[in-house]
Design a protein around this motif. Structure first.
Motif, PDB file in Angstrom:
ATOM      1  N   THR A   1       0.867  -1.182   0.000  1.00  0.00           N
ATOM      2  CA  THR A   1       0.000   0.000   0.000  1.00  0.00           C
ATOM      3  C   THR A   1       0.902   1.230   0.000  1.00  0.00           C
ATOM      4  O   THR A   1       1.939   1.260   0.688  1.00  0.00           O
ATOM      5  N   VAL A   2       0.522   2.204  -0.826  1.00  0.00           N
ATOM      6  CA  VAL A   2       1.367   3.391  -1.023  1.00  0.00           C
ATOM      7  C   VAL A   2       0.531   4.644  -0.777  1.00  0.00           C
ATOM      8  O   VAL A   2      -0.613   4.739  -1.245  1.00  0.00           O
ATOM      9  N   LYS A   3       1.118   5.591  -0.049  1.00  0.00           N
ATOM     10  CA  LYS A   3       0.526   6.932   0.083  1.00  0.00           C
ATOM     11  C   LYS A   3       1.082   7.762  -1.066  1.00  0.00           C
ATOM     12  O   LYS A   3       2.298   7.964  -1.166  1.00  0.00           O
ATOM     13  N   LEU A   4       0.185   8.205  -1.960  1.00  0.00           N
ATOM     14  CA  LEU A   4       0.637   8.927  -3.144  1.00  0.00           C
ATOM     15  C   LEU A   4       1.138  10.319  -2.769  1.00  0.00           C
ATOM     16  O   LEU A   4       0.547  10.987  -1.917  1.00  0.00           O
ATOM     17  N   ALA A   5       2.218  10.731  -3.420  1.00  0.00           N
ATOM     18  CA  ALA A   5       2.700  12.113  -3.291  1.00  0.00           C
ATOM     19  C   ALA A   5       2.279  12.931  -4.505  1.00  0.00           C
ATOM     20  O   ALA A   5       1.958  14.112  -4.377  1.00  0.00           O
ATOM     21  N   ALA A   6       2.270  12.296  -5.673  1.00  0.00           N
ATOM     22  CA  ALA A   6       1.934  13.021  -6.903  1.00  0.00           C
ATOM     23  C   ALA A   6       1.502  12.031  -7.967  1.00  0.00           C
ATOM     24  O   ALA A   6       1.945  10.879  -7.978  1.00  0.00           O
ATOM     25  N   SER A   7       0.619  12.513  -8.861  1.00  0.00           N
ATOM     26  CA  SER A   7       0.178  11.677  -9.975  1.00  0.00           C
ATOM     27  C   SER A   7       0.029  12.533 -11.231  1.00  0.00           C
ATOM     28  O   SER A   7      -0.665  13.548 -11.218  1.00  0.00           O
TER      29      SER A   7
END
Ligand SMILES: NC(=O)C1=CN([C@@H]2O[C@H](COP(=O)(O)OP(=O)(O)OC[C@H]3O[C@@H](n4cnc5c(N)ncnc54)[C@H](O)[C@@H]3O)[C@@H](O)[C@H]2O)C=CC1
Ligand SMILES: N[C@@H](CCC(=O)N[C@@H](CSC=O)C(=O)NCC(=O)O)C(=O)O
Length: 374
Positions: free
Chosen positions: A33-39
């Motif tokens: 599981t990843v906490k997004l910083a940017a997309s």
């Protein structure tokens, strides 16, 4: 315990992106599981909303170009730790299917199972649900999300010193564009190259062509802002139409035409392919990277162009890149000042602004828009 997370999803096609809260599975074996910083905001997510790229499950949570920090690791998943920084690759690379084994990891068999976004080993199992009902995951990752859970086949670990906003872009747009020039067009020093369409993909095709040593790099885009920006990424000339670009290429090559034309238009139609083929010399190459509807406005492709002139029409997925090699390599080039990433980001958005960001894309306001998370 499954958590809930905010995502941006489409409920139907044609449709528009809206913010919703979904349940997110804990990672299973081989997942994180990843906490997004940017997309990054790629045109392919817009194709899902318009229906040009039909998907099998709605709602469908968008985004396939992102970077963030691991917050949970599935059981028996060696090599990954909470706190690791990762880039998502929009195509998974399992490393052992027939295509990965041949070095064609952009064609990894796991990619083919993704148009629902279900788990590759269980097509009935979804990592995201809304009130218990399946939510499709774009490319199996869905980076328009505060948190997402995905297979480790879709993530590449990166150094913690690399800014995550820049890193997000090497999950799709940069390797796709760069590789379209360097790998698929196989550009040689001194070449004359045309790039049709200067968005996140085309800007990187320009960068790739410049690094491969092309002498004349001609950008084509109907939008003046794009033509101005093209010069930043290596274009030597810019025109509003392919006809003007082709005439110019012929004027430099004894009437022959470009060595390669790379088609990175947002919505590709059949006539664009015919125009690209008409712009290249005998035995030249057209690289078709853009998606769209090539049966629409389908001016016929002159078969004589392909056969009698021995021209090549080459499709290109992910720029024929290998995520585990090319993502770290492109980031090393960025750190060495040899690849522009920060300059690609022309506007930042919140997750709630994804629909606005796609309106801006349609209006030609960005090279790459970027969703930035808190
Ligand atoms: N093959 C692959 O692996 C991948 C393909 N794609 C596709 O690549 C395409 C480009 O994506 P983005 O750069 O994100 O799109 P974008 O919308 O940011 O850029 C497309 C550009 O094409 C220009 N354009 C429109 N009509 C044109 C014409 N007739 N001649 C020249 N330029 C024209 C637009 O003004 C725009 O600047 C999309 O179709 C996308 O789905 C994206 C990622 C991976
Ligand atoms: N999964 C596909 C591979 C093709 C693919 O990834 N298509 C993208 C568009 S290209 C990237 O920008 C896409 O939108 N896919 C939707 C998805 O959820 O996979 C295959 O192998 O068939």
């Amino acid at each position: 315990m499954p958590i809930t997370t905010k995502v941006s999803l489409v409920r139907r096609a044609p449709g528009t992106y809206e913010t919703a809260t979904v349940e997110l599975d804990d990672p299973r074996q081989g997942e994180v599981t990843v906490k997004l910083a940017a997309s990054g905001l790629c045109h392919s997510d817009d194709h899902v909303a318009t229906g040009d790229v039909p998907v099998a499950v709605y709602p469908y949570a968008g985004g396939h170009e992102g970077a963030g920090v691991i917050t949970a690791v599935g059981p028996d998943t060696p090599g990954y730790e909470v706190g690791d920084h990762v880039v998502f690759s929009f195509l998974p690379a399992c490393g052992h299917c027939e295509f990965c084994a041949q070095g064609l990891s952009n064609l990894c068999d796991l990619g083919a199972s993704l148009l629902t976004g279900a788990r590759a080993d269980d097509p009935t199992s979804f990592r995201m649900t809304e009130n218990g009902n399946p939510v499709g995951q774009q490319c199996g990752i869905s980076t328009f999300a505060e948190y997402t859970t995905a297979s480790v086949d879709s993530v590449v670990k990166i150094g913690k010193d690399i800014p995550l906003k820049a890193a997000a872009l090497v999950g799709c747009g940069v390797p796709t564009g760069w590789g379209s020039a360097v790998n698929s067009a196989n550009i040689k020093p001194g070449a004359t190259v045309i790039v049709m369409g200067i968005g996140g993909i085309g800007a990187n095709a320009l960068q790739g062509a410049a690094h491969a040593g092309a002498k004349t790099i001609i950008a084509v885009d109907p939008v003046q802002f794009k033509r101005d920006k093209a010069k930043v990424f290596g274009a030597t000339h810019a025109f509003a139409t392919i006809e003007e670009a082709a005439d110019f290429a012929r004027s430099l090559t004894n009437g022959q035409g470009a060595d390669a034309t790379i088609v990175t238009i947002g919505v590709v139609r059949g006539d664009h392919v015919g125009q690209a083929l008409a712009s290249i010399r005998k035995a030249g190459t057209v690289v078709l990277t853009g998606l769209g509807n090539i049966t629409e406005a389908g001016a016929p492709i002159a078969l004589g162009d392909l056969t009698l002139m021995q021209k090549r029409l080459q499709g290109s997925l992910f720029g024929e890149s290998n995520p585990r090699h090319d993502i770290p390599n492109l980031l090393r080039m960025y750190q060495a000042g040899q690849l522009k990433l920060d300059e690609l980001i022309t506007r930042e958005y919140t997750l709630d602004e994804v629909a606005q960001a796609y309106e801006d894309m349609h209006a030609g306001r960005n090279i790459r828009g970027l969703v930035v998370f808190d």
